[in-house]
Design an enzyme around this catalytic site. Structure first.
Site, short mmCIF file in Angstrom:
data_model
loop_
_atom_site.label_atom_id
_atom_site.label_comp_id
_atom_site.label_asym_id
_atom_site.label_seq_id
_atom_site.Cartn_x
_atom_site.Cartn_y
_atom_site.Cartn_z
N ASP A 182 -5.60 11.71 -2.30
CA ASP A 182 -4.98 12.13 -1.04
C ASP A 182 -3.50 12.39 -1.32
O ASP A 182 -2.77 11.47 -1.72
CB ASP A 182 -5.14 11.04 0.02
N HIS B 287 0.88 -1.18 0.00
CA HIS B 287 0.00 0.00 0.00
C HIS B 287 0.91 1.22 0.00
O HIS B 287 1.61 1.48 0.98
CB HIS B 287 -0.88 -0.06 1.25
N LYS C 91 -10.71 11.19 12.66
CA LYS C 91 -10.04 9.93 12.97
C LYS C 91 -9.97 9.82 14.48
O LYS C 91 -9.54 10.77 15.15
CB LYS C 91 -8.63 9.87 12.38
N LYS D 232 -3.81 7.53 -3.79
CA LYS D 232 -2.73 8.12 -3.00
C LYS D 232 -1.69 8.68 -3.97
O LYS D 232 -1.11 7.92 -4.75
CB LYS D 232 -2.09 7.04 -2.12
N GLU E 271 -13.96 5.96 4.88
CA GLU E 271 -12.93 5.09 4.27
C GLU E 271 -12.60 3.96 5.25
O GLU E 271 -11.44 3.59 5.38
CB GLU E 271 -11.68 5.91 3.94
N LYS F 239 -10.35 6.25 -3.60
CA LYS F 239 -9.39 7.29 -3.25
C LYS F 239 -8.05 6.85 -3.79
O LYS F 239 -7.70 5.67 -3.73
CB LYS F 239 -9.38 7.41 -1.71
N GLU G 121 -7.46 15.74 -0.92
CA GLU G 121 -7.20 15.64 0.52
C GLU G 121 -5.79 16.10 0.85
O GLU G 121 -4.82 15.68 0.20
CB GLU G 121 -7.40 14.17 0.94
N ASP H 161 -7.00 16.64 6.46
CA ASP H 161 -6.77 15.41 7.25
C ASP H 161 -5.71 15.69 8.32
O ASP H 161 -6.05 16.02 9.46
CB ASP H 161 -6.40 14.24 6.33
O1 LIG Z 1 -5.89 9.19 4.94
C1 LIG Z 1 -4.76 8.82 5.15
O2 LIG Z 1 -3.90 9.68 5.06
C2 LIG Z 1 -4.39 7.43 5.59
C3 LIG Z 1 -5.14 6.28 5.10
C4 LIG Z 1 -6.53 6.38 4.76
C5 LIG Z 1 -6.78 5.60 3.69
C6 LIG Z 1 -5.55 5.11 3.24
O3 LIG Z 1 -5.35 4.38 2.27
O4 LIG Z 1 -4.58 5.59 4.02
MN LIG Z 2 -5.36 11.31 4.49
#
Ligand SMILES: O=C(O)C[C@H]1C=CC(=O)O1
Ligand SMILES: [Mn+2]
Length: 370
Positions: free
Chosen positions: A196, A20, A271, A167, A324, A165, A222, A247
């Protein structure tokens, strides 16, 4: 009233189903810090504190969370009686600064024990659930555009998720934009895509990046800029139509107040770990509601315990951007008897007393670090 008799902690390492990739770390394994709270009234509560990539995401590592609990918080709480989470937080905050991840595990365990004692689900202790099914997106983060497209198409076909989502932030802006827009084009107009950036861009890169993402039909961006750059986030939120999800910049109700007061518009990722527990995270939710900022249920990629603790809290507010809470699906295994029910882009809130989750001790022993 609940009297805390003893607290036990484990570090539990569970491999992920695939690497991941985030802007700051690539995860192949997740470490859950688990807490068992034995109470004098005969009930036991369980809590979890989980972070991402050791110390690369947040200021508390799994080992430091365990140490904060065993060295400072457990001796403070042992033998003490509390009427509820407000009293528990008051006691912890009077003697321990920060360490919200450790406090979140303890607040969760207390809520689980109190719910079991009273025969009520944790959501009832937090105001009452207004829904028993919550939307859950999935994060495509294999690090490879084609693999992400394949994974997204498969999950759409299975009907498990309908929102994704991505990254980004680890590679060049150009590569990241091409990656996001290729996935958007491949999955189709009807599929919502959020990205994000995990703080990876400076302000000028964020202006360029957000223009391209907005033009490409991305629905939400994000945390594009560093967590300290409050003014930058506010300016971006006022400059672009594509909404911003704060976040890392918004952990507690105080952060939420400061951002909203400064003119931020968009949404906050709640969170439990950032705030110090499910009840503390709801304080931020209520500040957001008062300021007209939307809500999103965030994860630190927790296992089932931490995910369910979050779901109980999220079920008491309207999540305009969904959640999420897919953490357990990213892990190869878990330490609970019954896994959560994920289907049709949603997850069901467990209904039993407390968290409504039963621990599988064999699995806990198998994955626990010795
Ligand atoms: O949001 C984050 O920064 C951390 C987290 C949330 C989903 C994911 O894949 O990582
Ligand atoms: Mn995040």
């Amino acid at each position: 009233m609940l009297t805390i008799e003893s607290l036990t902690c484990w570090l539990v390492d569970i491999p992920t189903i695939r690497p991941h990739k985030l802007s700051m770390a690539t995860m192949g394994c997740q470490t859950l810090t688990l807490v068992r709270m034995q109470c004098a009234q005969g009930v036991v509560g369980w809590g979890e504190a989980t972070t991402i990539g050791g110390l690369s995401y947040g200021a508390e590592s799994p080992e430091a969370i365990r140490s904060a609990i065993e060295t400072y918080l457990a001796p403070l709480l042992r033998g003490q009686t509390f009427s509820g989470v407000a009293a528990l937080a008051d006691k912890m905050n009077a003697s321990v600064k920060g360490n919200t991840f450790a406090k979140s595990a303890l607040e969760t365990a207390f809520l689980d024990a109190q719910g079991k004692l009273l025969g009520l689900p944790v959501s009832a202790l937090l105001g009452g659930a207004i829904t028993d099914r919550l939307p859950v997106l999935w994060t495509l983060a294999s690090g490879d555009t084609d693999k992400d497209i394949e994974e997204g198409k498969r999950l759409l076909a299975e009907g498990r998720h309908d929102t994704f989502k991505l990254k980004i932030g680890a590679r060049s802006l150009k590569t990241d934009i091409q990656h996001a827009l290729a996935i958007k084009a491949a999955l189709g107009d009807g599929v919502s895509i959020l990205v994000d950036v995990n703080q990876a861009w400076d302000f000028t890169t964020a202006v360029k990046g957000m223009s391209a993402l907005q033009a490409g039909g991305i629905d939400l961006v994000e945390q594009p800029t560093p967590l300290w750059d409050r003014q930058g986030l506010i300016t971006l939120s006022q400059r672009f139509e594509v909404p911003i999800l704060a976040d890392e910049a918004v952990a507690t109700s105080h952060d939420g107040f400061a951002l909203a007061h400064g003119g931020f518009s968009g949404a906050y990722a709640l969170k439990i770990a950032k705030a110090g527990g499910p009840a503390q995270a709801l304080k931020l939710a209520h500040v957001a509601q008062a300021a007209g900022v939307a809500l999103y249920g965030g994860t630190m990629l927790e296992g089932t315990l931490g995910t369910v603790a979050s779901l109980h809290a999220w079920s008491t507010v309207r999540m305009q951007w969904g959640t999420e809470m897919f953490g357990p699906l990213l892990l190869k295994d878990d330490i609970v008897v019954t896994p959560l029910d994920f289907s049709q882009g949603q997850v069901s809130l467990p209904q039993g007393p407390g968290l409504g989750v039963e621990i599988d001790f064999d699995k806990l022993r198998y994955y626990a670090r010795h």
